[in-house]
Every structure is written in C-alpha cells, then in structure tokens.
Write a protein that holds these residues in place. Sequence first.
Motif, PDB file in Angstrom:
ATOM      1  N   ALA A 123       0.829  -1.210   0.000  1.00  0.00           N
ATOM      2  CA  ALA A 123       0.000   0.000   0.000  1.00  0.00           C
ATOM      3  C   ALA A 123       0.863   1.259   0.000  1.00  0.00           C
ATOM      4  CB  ALA A 123      -0.931  -0.012   1.206  1.00  0.00           C
ATOM      5  N   ARG A 124       1.917   1.259   0.792  1.00  0.00           N
ATOM      6  CA  ARG A 124       2.754   2.454   0.921  1.00  0.00           C
ATOM      7  C   ARG A 124       3.783   2.600  -0.193  1.00  0.00           C
ATOM      8  NH1 ARG A 124       4.600   4.232   6.670  1.00  0.00           N
ATOM      9  NH2 ARG A 124       5.193   5.894   5.273  1.00  0.00           N
ATOM     10  N   ASN A 125       4.333   1.499  -0.676  1.00  0.00           N
ATOM     11  CA  ASN A 125       5.460   1.580  -1.589  1.00  0.00           C
ATOM     12  C   ASN A 125       5.159   1.185  -3.026  1.00  0.00           C
ATOM     13  OD1 ASN A 125       7.796   2.340   0.217  1.00  0.00           O
ATOM     14  ND2 ASN A 125       6.877   0.658   1.343  1.00  0.00           N
ATOM     15  N   VAL A 126       3.938   0.739  -3.286  1.00  0.00           N
ATOM     16  CA  VAL A 126       3.535   0.429  -4.658  1.00  0.00           C
ATOM     17  C   VAL A 126       2.333   1.291  -5.041  1.00  0.00           C
ATOM     18  CG1 VAL A 126       2.683  -1.359  -6.230  1.00  0.00           C
ATOM     19  CG2 VAL A 126       4.421  -1.930  -4.530  1.00  0.00           C
ATOM     20  N   ALA A 127       1.229   1.113  -4.331  1.00  0.00           N
ATOM     21  CA  ALA A 127      -0.012   1.802  -4.691  1.00  0.00           C
ATOM     22  C   ALA A 127       0.052   3.307  -4.445  1.00  0.00           C
ATOM     23  CB  ALA A 127      -1.182   1.191  -3.916  1.00  0.00           C
ATOM     24  N   ALA A 128       0.491   3.728  -3.270  1.00  0.00           N
ATOM     25  CA  ALA A 128       0.491   5.162  -2.943  1.00  0.00           C
ATOM     26  C   ALA A 128       1.358   5.969  -3.916  1.00  0.00           C
ATOM     27  CB  ALA A 128       0.921   5.389  -1.501  1.00  0.00           C
TER      28      ALA A 128
END
Length: 83
Positions: A21-26
């Motif tokens: 969530a933090r390092n790919v999607a965001a």
Amino acid sequence: MYFVLGVNKIMPTLEEAIYRARNVAAPKNVLRHGYKCGCSLQGGDRCYDCGAPDRICNVLAIYYKKMRNIEMEVILINEDLGY
C-alpha cells in the motif's frame, strides 16, 4: 459496506500488505493525481514518509472482523484492479 478488490490487493501477510500500500499503490496514485510530495518528487519508486500537505498515505485502517450492526461484504474480482 462493500469492499470490491482485485486479486493484486491480496498479500500473504499484513506486513507485505502495508508495504504494498505504501510503496507500490500510494506512489503510483500520487503520480497519477499529480500531487507534490516525497513519492513524486523522488521519482515515484517508494514512500518517503514525508510531511507534505499532498501526502496521501496518512491513514491505515485494519478491519480485524466485522463491526457490530454494520453489514460488510468483500467482493473479490479475479483480475488485477488498480494499483
């Protein structure tokens, strides 16, 4: 309340889900929306845990189980959806 998600959102562990969530999607969503924060200013490769006003990774919500008196359903689509 419905949660509709693609199989690309399923991770083996909570730690991997948070990382994704933090390092790919965001970072991808920051670039897509044109926001100015650590992710976009550094190339969109990962979260830089910045304090920018445009930061989108400000909240982490985890549902351990269904909340009382609220109907909830997870709908899993057998495709990659979004980031």
